[in-house]
Design an enzyme around this catalytic site. Structure first.
Site, mmCIF file in Angstrom:
data_model
loop_
_atom_site.group_PDB
_atom_site.id
_atom_site.type_symbol
_atom_site.label_atom_id
_atom_site.label_comp_id
_atom_site.label_asym_id
_atom_site.label_seq_id
_atom_site.Cartn_x
_atom_site.Cartn_y
_atom_site.Cartn_z
ATOM 1 N N ILE A 131 0.833 -1.212 0.000
ATOM 2 C CA ILE A 131 0.000 0.000 0.000
ATOM 3 C C ILE A 131 0.863 1.256 0.000
ATOM 4 O O ILE A 131 0.376 2.347 -0.278
ATOM 5 C CB ILE A 131 -0.974 0.012 1.203
ATOM 6 C CG1 ILE A 131 -0.213 -0.036 2.533
ATOM 7 C CG2 ILE A 131 -1.962 -1.133 1.099
ATOM 8 C CD1 ILE A 131 -1.117 0.113 3.749
ATOM 9 N N GLN A 183 8.708 -0.999 3.062
ATOM 10 C CA GLN A 183 7.420 -0.923 2.391
ATOM 11 C C GLN A 183 6.354 -1.547 3.274
ATOM 12 O O GLN A 183 6.660 -2.310 4.184
ATOM 13 C CB GLN A 183 7.476 -1.579 1.012
ATOM 14 C CG GLN A 183 8.163 -2.923 0.973
ATOM 15 C CD GLN A 183 8.692 -3.227 -0.426
ATOM 16 O OE1 GLN A 183 9.543 -2.530 -0.976
ATOM 17 N NE2 GLN A 183 8.173 -4.302 -1.017
ATOM 18 N N ASP A 227 9.467 13.971 10.510
ATOM 19 C CA ASP A 227 9.204 13.610 9.114
ATOM 20 C C ASP A 227 7.722 13.763 8.762
ATOM 21 O O ASP A 227 7.080 12.810 8.301
ATOM 22 C CB ASP A 227 9.650 12.163 8.884
ATOM 23 C CG ASP A 227 9.822 11.834 7.413
ATOM 24 O OD1 ASP A 227 9.979 12.762 6.602
ATOM 25 O OD2 ASP A 227 9.798 10.628 7.069
#
Length: 515
Positions: free
Chosen positions: A118, A125, A273
């Site tokens: 996704i 990932q 982030d």
């Protein structure tokens, strides 16, 4: 010894390094025309393409550089910021061995796992899965990433000395420090055990605020795999979808800034982030925070110094800004205070033509990008992470185009958290410390003057004139001490003139004493 890949890296990046050298010089001179801006964007796009072509480690390096206002011109930062978006995921067949090495046979670890990622990132990932009847997401390291990171970092380290020859010497220390910080950060991000601890810390500090931090399934998490509850939401920059949900986007932008700056200024760990892929909005309007791999930590005194810097910039006080930057460790020990104060004063007045009260979240980024880039200075690790955070937040609110005054939000946080008084006390302590240091230095001069006086008295000078040295030394000493105090208070030019005058007074009386 350079590998074949090292030569390929050199061939891909060398043109960008050479172009950056020329572009940065012109950018710092402030002479950029529209054609220059187009060239900056074109060269930055070439660098972005090179980072993507070279793979995950260089993508991460490009992401890191995209927030380094002390290294890159703003057009480069804007272009490289696109690297915050999704990176193509590796095929599931390559990821499966990594999962099974960490958790055992996949059939026993999860009820089911989707084979379509996704999201993909430079180091890992994410996949949907089912565990004990619940929807979860599984974050797994990219296959072979540890070896790739080790070899690519070795190549960058080998090529760095050659690259430094093509940039401004003032930038050398900054680039070396940046690379060391990058190496440390990338290793932290690859360890999902560290990310789990970061998540726990941020969940604890944001408890009761309405922020959604996903639960973690620790029995399905390791240093290479992190399993969390699936918490879907609408991407924070999907303006159309948020409008359809009835979300107050102006309020959302304010809440996001309050969340991140409260973490920065009060909590032990801040999320560094906040790109749009890591922020979503739940159907009830609450903010969902993903990905805890990149975080920063500021001690209490550093937070107060940062507040002092913002207050000084908002008040247009260049001397106070320089003192705060010095206390933050941003300036080299031998910096020229007068020159930097003048540069910062000009930068504050010219910064986008805005009034000080309307300066945006990227005020420090702008200051470093346009002003401090001309001087040798260092950006400590967690301050560089803070600047990354600020740059990404700026992108979010500009995507919404809503009315937003950063200084107003910052002042609300400071007042709500009772940090204004703390900041003023920090500035007072700093001033007292500088004053004490200046007085100590001044007092050290007095014995030297006394010895000179004793030597003069024992010389062949006429006794009637030698006595002139006593009042002269007293006058010179008092002038020197007073000038040192003035210098420590921020009036560097006046203090320096006074200290030179003190030396002149003493020299004049010494000459008289010899006649």
């Amino acid at each position: 010894m350079l590998r074949l890949r090292s030569l390929r890296v050199l061939a891909r990046l060398a043109p960008s390094v050479i172009a950056l050298r020329a572009d940065r010089k012109r950018w710092l001179r402030g002479e950029s025309t529209e054609s220059d801006m187009e060239r900056y964007r074109r060269n930055a796009q070439r660098a972005l393409d090179a980072f993507i072509d070279l793979g995950p480690v260089y993508i991460k390096l490009g992401q890191w550089l995209s927030a380094r206002a002390d290294i890159l011109p703003k057009p480069y930062m804007d272009t490289l910021s696109r690297l915050q978006d999704d990176v193509p995921a590796a095929p599931f067949e390559e990821v499966l061995p990594e999962l099974e090495r960490e958790l055992g046979p996949i059939e026993g670890a999860f009820d089911e796992v989707s084979r379509e990622a996704i999201s993909g990132a430079s180091l890992g990932q994410v996949y949907r899965a089912r565990l004990r009847g619940e929807d979860v997401v599984v974050k797994v390291r990219r296959p072979g990433i540890e070896r790739a990171v080790r070899e690519d970092l070795r190549d960058v380290k080998a090529l760095l000395p050659a690259a430094l020859r093509f940039i401004n010497p003032n930038l050398g220390l900054t680039v070396k420090a940046m690379f060391a910080q990058f190496v440390e950060t990338i290793h932290e991000e690859m360890d999902y055990g560290v990310e789990l601890e970061n998540l726990r810390s941020i969940r604890k500090s944001t408890a009761g605020t309405g922020i959604i931090v996903p639960d973690v399934y620790e029995d399905r998490s390791t240093g290479a795999v992190l399993t969390m509850r699936y918490v879907p939401g609408t991407k924070v920059t999907d303006v159309a979808a948020l409008e359809e949900m009835g979300i107050d986007r102006e309020r959302l932008v304010v809440d996001i800034h309050k969340l991140f700056f409260l973490m920065l200024l009060r909590h032990p760990v801040f999320h560094a982030d906040p790109h749009p892929g890591n922020l979503s909005v739940a159907p009830d309007g609450r903010i969902i925070l993903y990905d805890y791999g990149m975080v920063g930590r500021l001690d209490g005194e550093t937070r107060l110094r940062l507040i002092r810097l913002y207050a000084a910039l908002a008040d247009r006080s260049a001397p106070r800004a320089v003192r705060a930057m010095d206390d933050l460790g941003m300036l080299m020990p031998d910096f020229n205070r007068h020159v930097i104060e003048r540069a910062i004063s000009l930068s504050i007045r010219a910064m986008h033509g805005r009034r000080a009260s309307e300066l945006e979240v990227n005020i420090l980024v702008d200051l470093v990008n346009r002003t401090m880039g001309n001087f040798p200075f260092l950006l400590p690790k967690h301050l560089s992470l803070y600047m990354r955070m600020a740059t990404l937040l700026e992108g979010i609110y500009k995507a919404h185009g809503v009315k937003f005054t950063f200084m107003k939000v910052l002042k609300e946080i400071l007042e709500e958290e009772h940090m204004v008084e703390e900041a003023y006390m920090s500035e007072l302590r700093s001033g007292v410390g500088r004053l004490a240091g200046a007085m100590a230095e001044a007092i050290e001069v007095v014995p030297e003057m006394r010895r000179f006086l004793d030597d003069a008295r024992s010389s062949r000078a006429r006794p009637a004139r030698a006595g002139a040295l006593l009042p002269g030394s007293i006058l010179a000493s008092s002038t020197f001490v007073g000038s040192a105090i003035i210098y420590a208070s921020g009036a560097a030019a006046a203090g320096a003139v006074g200290m030179m005058a003190a030396i002149g007074i003493f020299a004049a009386f010494a000459i008289l004493g010899r006649r």
